[in-house]
Design an enzyme around this catalytic site. Sequence first.
Site, mmCIF file in Angstrom:
data_model
loop_
_atom_site.group_PDB
_atom_site.id
_atom_site.type_symbol
_atom_site.label_atom_id
_atom_site.label_comp_id
_atom_site.label_asym_id
_atom_site.label_seq_id
_atom_site.Cartn_x
_atom_site.Cartn_y
_atom_site.Cartn_z
ATOM 1 N N GLU A 161 103.265 63.049 144.466
ATOM 2 C CA GLU A 161 102.788 62.613 145.789
ATOM 3 C C GLU A 161 101.738 63.583 146.339
ATOM 4 O O GLU A 161 100.831 63.175 147.064
ATOM 5 C CB GLU A 161 103.965 62.458 146.768
ATOM 6 C CG GLU A 161 105.026 61.434 146.344
ATOM 7 C CD GLU A 161 104.482 60.032 146.066
ATOM 8 O OE1 GLU A 161 103.415 59.674 146.611
ATOM 9 O OE2 GLU A 161 105.109 59.293 145.283
ATOM 10 N N GLU A 169 96.186 56.712 141.465
ATOM 11 C CA GLU A 169 97.290 57.108 140.590
ATOM 12 C C GLU A 169 96.837 58.144 139.561
ATOM 13 O O GLU A 169 97.635 58.963 139.104
ATOM 14 C CB GLU A 169 97.874 55.868 139.904
ATOM 15 C CG GLU A 169 99.203 56.098 139.208
ATOM 16 C CD GLU A 169 100.370 56.359 140.164
ATOM 17 O OE1 GLU A 169 100.197 56.245 141.398
ATOM 18 O OE2 GLU A 169 101.459 56.691 139.674
HETATM 19 ZN ZN ZN Z 1 101.830 57.254 142.577
#
Ligand code: ZN
Length: 463
Positions: A266, A296
């Site tokens: 995160e 991502e």
């Molecule tokens: Zn992620």
Amino acid sequence: MPTDADFELRQRLRRIATLGSVTALVGWDEQVMMPPGGTAFRADQTAMLAGMIHGQVTDPALGDLIADALDASAASPDSDAAAVAREAARTRGRAVKLPAALVEALSHTTVLAQSAWAEARKANDFAGFAPWLEKVTDLKRQEAACLGAGGKPYDALLDEYEPGETTDSLTTLFDAMRPRLVTLLARIQGSGRQAPTEILRREFDPVAQAALAREAAIAIGFDAAAGRLDVSTHPFCSGIAPGDTRITTRYAANDFAGGLLGTLHETGHAMYEQGLPKAEHFGTALGEAASLGVHESQSRLWENFVGRSDAFWRFFWPRTRSAFASLSDVRREDFLFALNAVRPSYIRTESDEVTYNLHVLLRFDIEQKLINGELAPRDVPAAWDALFATLFGIDVPDAASGCLQDVHWSCGLMGYFPTYTLGNMYAAQLFAAAGEALGDLDAHFARGEFAPLLQWLRNHVHC
Ligand code: ZN
């Protein structure tokens, strides 16, 4: 020089994004702070905000502003102004195809569905979630039909998260990947080497874990003056507003890896949000992530390429070991091997780098069938379990370890999962490129120096 059209368009987009940031704040509160009793009215609040934003995006006056800005920037297609106008046209083009009633219904239903999902997952009760999965799937199918422009219905959903990506191109990519992953997994399992994973299942005080995770996040570059780190059931990152990026993690007393690697993951997302030029460009494409796959790539890069590396643990092992009595007899080499263990497991977010993408491939298959109407929502557990057995060679024991594990479908995030695998692939390429540019990254990490890598990402990805 920016033109009047560009200036006016940016003003308008900033106002819409400001309303979006209120929605994000309300969403963060829902996940982190809100008591269960607030759920029903939160659905009303969220739907109202979604309706207001949809109204502003579809306002014909915005369409005129975009048209003027497109005209004014037509001679310089690579300029900031052209990019702002082009992306605003893309966003508005999608929004005008969706009836306001559908936007509000999706928003309202998904708040309630998320709450139902959390209960169903806790109780391991798919039947309790099935009616909600039916409602959300039906609304997403309507959305795909409204957005559809000739391609497959699933393409319309993918395009929101990874602009330009299609079912066909992903199928080609994933089909090439699947047999090689399955073979690699079999080779690793057949190697006879067993990682000592029990090390990571010992007793780890959650309070000490949270303190250590925070230390790790700040060490790699999280700006705590422009962000928060909290606890939620499902970890996430929300780039709420300029100067305000929030992440969450969950800590379990018998799981070291989930808390620390989850936080590094995160934090990777958060550092991307903190690296975007939002103060200047909030609301325009210049101040937003390029795609969820790119987002991502940042989280996976810090989680896997940094957080599971030998060099990172040369730096971070002494303070980790001293934080937990349960690690006093553990050697760094064994700890690192455990952290990099590869084996089939049920939960995507806790899986290793080899099996992770198989989890995504499974969801890609099921989601397409749901959106195409080839699979009824109530039949998802059977379809899931059968495909899982084929890919992983083990049987799913219950729905909570199977199709109920992810929050995504309850939120209406269908078409989102493939971006995780794209992110892994982008991350590998970016990390290789950073290594070529910066030289010996391992030497940096071992000294606790992460700023050169972060700065490289700021220059080459974030901006
Ligand atoms: Zn992620």
